[in-house]
Design an enzyme around this catalytic site. Structure first.
Site, PDB file in Angstrom:
ATOM      1  N   GLU A   1      48.840  68.163  -9.819  1.00  0.00           N
ATOM      2  CA  GLU A   1      49.212  67.108 -10.756  1.00  0.00           C
ATOM      3  C   GLU A   1      48.875  67.540 -12.175  1.00  0.00           C
ATOM      4  OE1 GLU A   1      49.486  63.074  -8.568  1.00  0.00           O
ATOM      5  OE2 GLU A   1      47.493  63.268  -9.423  1.00  0.00           O
TER       6      GLU A   1
ATOM      7  N   GLU B   1      42.207  61.127 -13.163  1.00  0.00           N
ATOM      8  CA  GLU B   1      41.642  59.931 -13.784  1.00  0.00           C
ATOM      9  C   GLU B   1      40.166  59.769 -13.426  1.00  0.00           C
ATOM     10  OE1 GLU B   1      44.726  57.255 -12.476  1.00  0.00           O
ATOM     11  OE2 GLU B   1      46.101  58.216 -13.892  1.00  0.00           O
TER      12      GLU B   1
ATOM     13  N   LYS C   1      46.428  53.185  -7.558  1.00  0.00           N
ATOM     14  CA  LYS C   1      45.449  53.066  -8.642  1.00  0.00           C
ATOM     15  C   LYS C   1      44.840  51.653  -8.657  1.00  0.00           C
ATOM     16  CE  LYS C   1      47.844  56.796 -10.885  1.00  0.00           C
ATOM     17  NZ  LYS C   1      48.212  57.523 -12.112  1.00  0.00           N
TER      18      LYS C   1
ATOM     19  N   HIS D   1      41.108  63.110  -8.329  1.00  0.00           N
ATOM     20  CA  HIS D   1      42.223  62.733  -9.202  1.00  0.00           C
ATOM     21  C   HIS D   1      41.802  62.907 -10.666  1.00  0.00           C
ATOM     22  CE1 HIS D   1      45.248  60.361 -11.261  1.00  0.00           C
ATOM     23  NE2 HIS D   1      46.001  60.522 -10.181  1.00  0.00           N
TER      24      HIS D   1
ATOM     25  N   GLY E   1      51.927  59.568 -15.485  1.00  0.00           N
ATOM     26  CA  GLY E   1      52.150  58.295 -16.160  1.00  0.00           C
ATOM     27  C   GLY E   1      52.820  58.425 -17.517  1.00  0.00           C
TER      28      GLY E   1
ATOM     29  N   ASN F   1      49.933  56.428  -4.742  1.00  0.00           N
ATOM     30  CA  ASN F   1      48.602  56.161  -5.283  1.00  0.00           C
ATOM     31  C   ASN F   1      48.716  54.907  -6.142  1.00  0.00           C
ATOM     32  OD1 ASN F   1      46.183  56.133  -6.649  1.00  0.00           O
ATOM     33  ND2 ASN F   1      46.571  58.010  -7.826  1.00  0.00           N
TER      34      ASN F   1
ATOM     35  N   SER G   1      54.787  61.606 -12.669  1.00  0.00           N
ATOM     36  CA  SER G   1      56.077  60.997 -13.008  1.00  0.00           C
ATOM     37  C   SER G   1      57.182  61.302 -11.992  1.00  0.00           C
ATOM     38  CB  SER G   1      56.500  61.392 -14.422  1.00  0.00           C
ATOM     39  OG  SER G   1      55.561  60.899 -15.374  1.00  0.00           O
TER      40      SER G   1
HETATM   41  P1  PGA Z   1      52.509  58.844 -11.924  1.00  0.00           P
HETATM   42  O1  PGA Z   1      51.045  59.114 -11.319  1.00  0.00           O
HETATM   43  O2  PGA Z   1      53.485  59.045 -10.788  1.00  0.00           O
HETATM   44  O3  PGA Z   1      52.472  57.442 -12.419  1.00  0.00           O
HETATM   45  O4  PGA Z   1      52.730  59.853 -13.000  1.00  0.00           O
HETATM   46  C1  PGA Z   1      50.800  60.142 -10.401  1.00  0.00           C
HETATM   47  C2  PGA Z   1      49.341  60.156 -10.005  1.00  0.00           C
HETATM   48  O5  PGA Z   1      48.501  59.876 -10.866  1.00  0.00           O
HETATM   49  O6  PGA Z   1      48.989  60.434  -8.841  1.00  0.00           O
END
Ligand code: PGA
Length: 253
Positions: free
Chosen positions: A167, A97, A11, A95, A173, A9, A213
């Site tokens: 998630e 976010e 982003k 997601h 992140g 992903n 992560s």
């Molecule tokens: P990350 O993000 O691997 O940077 O923690 C995962 C995601 O948001 O799908």
């Protein structure tokens, strides 16, 4: 046997040129990675160019969101058919976010899933609890609410095309991964919800990815969990080296 999925992903990262360069470099590194489905999720602006660059390879292309309407007065939104037209086969939905930044609700997630399926896209549907929810002992309650709200009104034929991504919001992140056991516990709970709503067959077939992560140095222990069927990778999917190392995680031959 559930075939793992390793999905990146991206982003709000990468220009068209950067995205295309990434795919050109990734192609030979994953050409023999038949053990899993490889998916990359560029921003809208790079979808067509990435799909063209990935043509003839085993790399599938995912969008990061969509609107549920076929077309209409929705400034800034992108329809399911537009994603198909741009070369997508997958779309990430719900997601955290988007839930946080854009007020995405479970009802919206449900409409988006139905629209994606109707257009022939495979939805990658994200669920997961915040830190406060986990600490309050509400992880299962949150997952149940997101599952039931997101997947209401779907037939088993619909559901079998869906990929779930667990998630935990506190792991995204932050460098703070859920332990493989913690992740597996939530995956087991989610699989139980699939069983209740869609039956044993679909529960054993459904692919549930872990996200939060994921890095080259923790993918092996995550994938060693029977319950974990792959990963949705953010930060570590932005570099070809780390993403290809995650795709090609060490496995028993
Ligand atoms: P990350 O993000 O691997 O940077 O923690 C995962 C995601 O948001 O799908």
């Amino acid at each position: 046997m559930r075939k793992p999925v390793i999905a990146g992903n991206w982003k709000m990262y990468k220009t068209i040129a950067e995205a295309v360069e990434f795919v050109q470099k990734l192609k030979p590194l994953v050409a023999n990675s038949a053990h899993c489905d490889v998916v990359v999720g560029p921003p809208f602006t790079a979808l067509r160019a990435v799909a063209d660059a990935a043509k003839g390879s085993n790399i599938a292309v995912s969008a990061q969101d969509l609107h549920w309407d076929k077309e209409g007065a929705h400034t800034g939104d992108v329809s399911p058919a537009m994603l198909v037209d741009a070369g997508c086969t997958h779309v990430i939905i719900g997601h955290s976010e988007r839930r946080q930044d854009h007020g995405e609700t479970d009802a919206n997630v449900n409409r988006k899933i139905k629209a994606a399926l109707a257009a022939g896209l495979a939805p990658i549907v994200c669920v997961g609890e915040t830190l406060a929810e986990r600490e309050a002992g509400k992880t299962e309650e949150v997952l149940r609410r997101q599952f039931q709200g997101g997947f209401t009104g779907l037939t088993p034929q619909d559901f079998c095309r869906i990929i779930i991504a667990y998630e935990p919001v506190w792991a995204i992140g932050t460098g703070r991964t859920a332990t493989p056991e913690m992740a597996a516990e939530s995956h087991r709970y989610l699989r139980g919800l699939v069983r209740q709503q869609f039956g044993e067959n679909l529960a054993s077939q459904s692919r549930i990815l872990y996200g939060g992560s994921v890095k080259p140095d923790n993918i092996e222990s995550l994938m060693a969990q029977e319950e974990i069927d792959g990963a949705l990778v953010g930060g570590a999917s932005l570099k070809v080296d780390s993403f290809s190392a995650i795709v090609n995680y060490p496995r028993a031959s």
